[in-house]
Design a protein around this motif. Structure first.
Motif, PDB file in Angstrom:
ATOM      1  N   HIS A  49       0.482  -1.654  -0.248  1.00 10.76           N
ATOM      2  CA  HIS A  49      -0.276   0.058  -0.328  1.00 10.76           C
ATOM      3  C   HIS A  49       0.561   1.414  -0.228  1.00 10.76           C
ATOM      4  O   HIS A  49       0.543   2.162  -1.033  1.00 10.76           O
TER       5      HIS A  49
ATOM      6  N   PHE B 147      -1.545   7.841   5.120  1.00  6.87           N
ATOM      7  CA  PHE B 147      -2.555   6.748   5.107  1.00  6.87           C
ATOM      8  C   PHE B 147      -2.876   6.395   6.476  1.00  6.87           C
ATOM      9  O   PHE B 147      -1.595   6.410   7.321  1.00  6.87           O
ATOM     10  N   SER B 148      -4.169   7.008   6.773  1.00  2.00           N
ATOM     11  CA  SER B 148      -4.553   6.565   8.224  1.00  2.00           C
ATOM     12  C   SER B 148      -4.161   5.072   8.875  1.00  2.00           C
ATOM     13  O   SER B 148      -4.162   4.188   7.765  1.00  2.00           O
TER      14      SER B 148
ATOM     15  N   ASP C 127      -6.975   3.938   9.942  1.00  2.00           N
ATOM     16  CA  ASP C 127      -7.931   2.436   8.705  1.00  2.00           C
ATOM     17  C   ASP C 127      -8.011   2.380   7.535  1.00  2.00           C
ATOM     18  O   ASP C 127      -8.554   1.339   7.418  1.00  2.00           O
ATOM     19  N   ASP C 128      -7.141   3.889   6.558  1.00  2.00           N
ATOM     20  CA  ASP C 128      -6.485   3.373   5.722  1.00  2.00           C
ATOM     21  C   ASP C 128      -5.847   1.750   5.466  1.00  2.00           C
ATOM     22  O   ASP C 128      -6.478   1.043   4.486  1.00  2.00           O
TER      23      ASP C 128
ATOM     24  N   ALA D  30      -6.594  -1.605   4.015  1.00  2.00           N
ATOM     25  CA  ALA D  30      -5.795  -2.382   2.717  1.00  2.00           C
ATOM     26  C   ALA D  30      -4.974  -3.741   3.066  1.00  2.00           C
ATOM     27  O   ALA D  30      -4.777  -5.148   2.407  1.00  2.00           O
TER      28      ALA D  30
END
Length: 261
Positions: free
Chosen positions: A196, A205-206, A208-209, A213
């Motif tokens: 990712h 990227f958080s 949660d992201d 992924a």
């Protein structure tokens, strides 16, 4: 002697699908754990997987499966759920409860007459299930979808090539990561997270992201679990690719720094 013991004994050693051969190709191919007591089923399925670019290894039950995951980095699990066996859901539940295997896609192949196992498998957290007979292409498509092996990266690199950032390189279809030309061995969760980052170097990227992924949708993962896996990735990169830095962005998440700053 059980069917699985026969498979692992001299008779299996003489077969082209040998354990040492599996060890040799596993570094280059996505590795699938096949849980089955049926020798013929394993040999048939392992051949199908091998032709399509996967490697495989057999396990007879939950205990052996968990033992193997201590030694190897598997990317998916296929369960053989026959009409006389009630262990498919138990194996799935055990795998999903363990941190090191909880993120692995688990696919059940249910024998005709054993359709009643669907509900128990769903409760155990199964990712996908099919009633046999199933077209091999359907199973292979499912595996590739679960492992995201057909997705085009946002940096424009096909999975057939290499994703890269500085001296850090990843070949997704071979499940291979290199830093300065040296192989870096990652578990499936770390591999998906790093992929990712490599698809969008410099992007923040958080947590949660990263959860979306790297983990299946039906698993609840806390944000701090992401921190643990980030730490593992950093440790793996430290020696082989010290120039590859995953930066913590306070109150926002993480980012893979570009080599040009």
């Amino acid at each position: 002697m059980s069917g699985l013991e026969e498979l692992q004994g001299p008779a299996h050693a003489a077969h082209p699908v040998q354990a040492d051969a599996v060890l040799g190709v596993a570094l280059m191919k996505p590795l699938v754990l096949i849980c089955s007591q049926d020798v013929e089923f394993y040999l048939f399925l392992s051949h199908i997987l091998e032709v399509d670019g996967f490697a495989s290894q057999p396990a007879g039950g939950a205990k052996e499966a968990l033992s193997l995951t201590d030694e190897r980095e598997f990317q998916a699990v296929v369960l053989d759920c026959g009409p006389a066996r009630i262990t498919g859901s138990a194996i799935c539940a055990r795998l999903k409860q363990e941190p090191r295997t909880g993120g692995l896609p688990v696919i059940a192949l249910i024998a005709p007459g054993a359709e009643s196992q669907h509900l128990d498998l769903l409760k155990a957290g199964i990712d996908e299930s099919f009633v046999r007979p199933i077209a091999p292409a359907k199973l292979l498509d499912c595996l590739r979808t679960k492992l995201a092996l057909t997705k085009r990266g946002s940096n424009g690199v096909e999975n057939g090539g290499w994703l890269s950032c500085g001296d850090l390189e990843m070949r997704v279809d071979a499940h291979r990561v290199r830093g300065n030309g040296h192989d870096i061995h990652l578990g499936p969760i770390e591999f998906n997270m790093l992929r990712h980052f490599l698809e969008a170097p410099g992007k923040v990227f958080s947590r949660d992201d990263l959860i979306a992924a790297a983990w299946p949708n039906n698993i609840h993962i806390g944000p701090r679990t992401v921190d643990v896996h980030i730490s593992r990735i950093r440790k793996a990169l430290k020696t082989a690719s010290p120039g590859s830095v995953i930066r913590t962005v306070r109150s926002a998440g993480y980012s893979l720094d570009r080599p040009d700053g």
